[in-house]
Design a protein around this motif. Sequence first.
Motif, PDB file in Angstrom:
ATOM      1  N   UNK A   1       7.301   0.438   8.437  1.00 20.38           N
ATOM      2  CA  UNK A   1       6.566   1.446   7.857  1.00 20.38           C
ATOM      3  C   UNK A   1       5.403   2.049   8.092  1.00 20.38           C
ATOM      4  N   UNK A   2       4.719   1.498   9.133  1.00 22.56           N
ATOM      5  CA  UNK A   2       3.348   1.805   9.503  1.00 22.56           C
ATOM      6  C   UNK A   2       3.233   2.927  10.709  1.00 22.56           C
ATOM      7  N   UNK A   3       2.491   3.717  10.336  1.00 22.59           N
ATOM      8  CA  UNK A   3       2.212   4.755  11.565  1.00 22.59           C
ATOM      9  C   UNK A   3       1.455   4.089  12.490  1.00 22.59           C
ATOM     10  N   UNK A   4       2.049   3.477  13.650  1.00 22.43           N
ATOM     11  CA  UNK A   4       1.045   2.610  14.598  1.00 22.43           C
ATOM     12  C   UNK A   4       0.874   3.326  15.825  1.00 22.43           C
ATOM     13  N   UNK A   5      -0.261   3.194  16.296  1.00 24.40           N
ATOM     14  CA  UNK A   5      -0.784   3.908  17.498  1.00 24.40           C
ATOM     15  C   UNK A   5      -1.395   2.884  18.424  1.00 24.40           C
ATOM     16  N   UNK A   6      -0.993   3.062  19.854  1.00 20.59           N
ATOM     17  CA  UNK A   6      -1.935   2.153  20.648  1.00 20.59           C
ATOM     18  C   UNK A   6      -3.048   3.023  21.189  1.00 20.59           C
TER      19      UNK A   6
ATOM     20  N   UNK B   1       0.824  -1.111  -0.115  1.00 20.79           N
ATOM     21  CA  UNK B   1       0.212   0.180   0.023  1.00 20.79           C
ATOM     22  C   UNK B   1       0.731   1.349  -0.031  1.00 20.79           C
ATOM     23  N   UNK B   2       0.303   2.318  -0.097  1.00 19.17           N
ATOM     24  CA  UNK B   2       0.834   3.539   0.154  1.00 19.17           C
ATOM     25  C   UNK B   2       1.235   3.961   1.520  1.00 19.17           C
ATOM     26  N   UNK B   3       0.663   4.772   2.074  1.00 17.89           N
ATOM     27  CA  UNK B   3       0.662   5.054   3.346  1.00 17.89           C
ATOM     28  C   UNK B   3      -0.202   4.126   4.155  1.00 17.89           C
ATOM     29  N   UNK B   4       0.251   3.985   5.442  1.00 15.11           N
ATOM     30  CA  UNK B   4      -0.189   3.116   6.181  1.00 15.11           C
ATOM     31  C   UNK B   4      -0.295   3.462   7.849  1.00 15.11           C
TER      32      UNK B   4
ATOM     33  N   UNK C   1       3.032  12.026  14.450  1.00 17.70           N
ATOM     34  CA  UNK C   1       4.214  11.149  14.472  1.00 17.70           C
ATOM     35  C   UNK C   1       5.010  11.163  13.192  1.00 17.70           C
ATOM     36  N   UNK C   2       4.446  11.539  11.987  1.00 22.21           N
ATOM     37  CA  UNK C   2       5.340  11.436  10.879  1.00 22.21           C
ATOM     38  C   UNK C   2       6.292  12.703  10.669  1.00 22.21           C
TER      39      UNK C   2
END
Length: 465
Positions: free
Chosen positions: A427-432, A393-396, A449-450
């Motif tokens: 490469x994910x932007x992952x948040x709890x 995918x592109x952004x995730x 975050x980016x």
Amino acid sequence: MSAGDPAAGDGREGGDRGGDRGADRGADRGGLRAALGGLTTRGRSFLAAGVAAAVCAYVLGQSDLLRVGLLLSMLPLISVALLYRTRYRVAGSRRLAPVRVPAGSEARVHLRMDNVSRLPTGLLMLQDHVPYVLGPRPRFVLDRMEPGGRREVSYRVRSDLRGSYPLGPLQLRLTDPFGMCELTRSFSAFDTLTVIPRTESLPPVRLTGDASGYGEGRRRSLALAGDDDVIPRAYRYGDDLRRVHWRSTARYGELMVRREEQPQRARCTVLLDTRAIAYHGVGPDSAFEWAVSGAASSLIHILERGFAVRLLTDTGDCVPGAGGDGFAATPQDSADSAGLMMDTLAVVDHSEGDGLARAHDLLRGGDEGLLIAFFGDLDEKQAELVARMRRRSGAAVAFVMDSEAWASGGASAGPVEERLRLLREAGWTALAVPPGASLSALWRLADTARGEPSGDGPGGYGGWS
């Protein structure tokens, strides 16, 4: 507005042919038994008192008491006969405003009754069947309706639980003036109220991917919308004559028109993890309900930005599924797609699967633009599978639940942080997602975050990449 079946006072169809008379007599006897079964407590009391008085008069030889007993007995029977032989017909309809309502909000139900017979009606009692989660069952008393008359009433329904709820059938109770007998007639039509998940208004952030017409390339495509392609085509019946390209017409000797370039639409996939083993707890404040509401909020927000959006679940189900890749075919389909996806989220439930392999396989077909995912608990194997989704995918952006933290009200545990680290390395932007978190705050945090600015000004969108 949906119309119910006309409800007749007697509910019988007449027949003139000899072969139907036996059936008509049987129907009359059955209808008469049903009418006698409609005697109220008052009517049964009068009938019992009349029979008792008649028996006592016979034993005691009192003719006056016999007349009283006959009067008491005949009054409920006459009421049954009159109500059974009533010939007026009533039509009913129901209208919902709105048909879809967010959880916790109210909808109004409008009922309309029309007397379509040539006789006035008596007292009518109206009752609509409503699921208990929507509130108490509404009842109304309608006074006498003249021939061709109309009565309209309304009531409100409300549910804190999303879902699809049937309303109806509508019941009409007929009574005689003395309250001796009641007959109930039911309409066959019913309507459906869809209670969709609660949605949250999300702040503007940079939402596009890095390929297939996204970012600066997408802005150029949008700027060219409506501009002419340099290669004309032959005229087809129905083409606007204002688009005739006269230079090409003179060159080719036939009528040629200019073609319009169709801009590429940015794409977004919203992935919802529905696995039962990934969530703990039930109710409106559970982690699963937060994920469903988050998916609904994301869908609405991104659709308003002009994206082609699809909803994907861990079972591989894709909505709207209009095209081969599951995205809506044209921008004009966005409204229908939004309704279809919200209807799906209104009734979505836990799946029995234990993995995300089906969703991974569906995302295997190359760059799908922006990917926004809402996950429950991820074990190590599923976290590695999710990490590989990023390359397709592109952004995730991933919002990961810690169901144990939601159940206990505490902070995220160590295993969740390990899963987030694995996704971020891919490469994910992952948040709890902590218990009771605001999606709008997490949405802005995902952009921060980016390390990128949150927009090009009000409503600006550059690229989550």
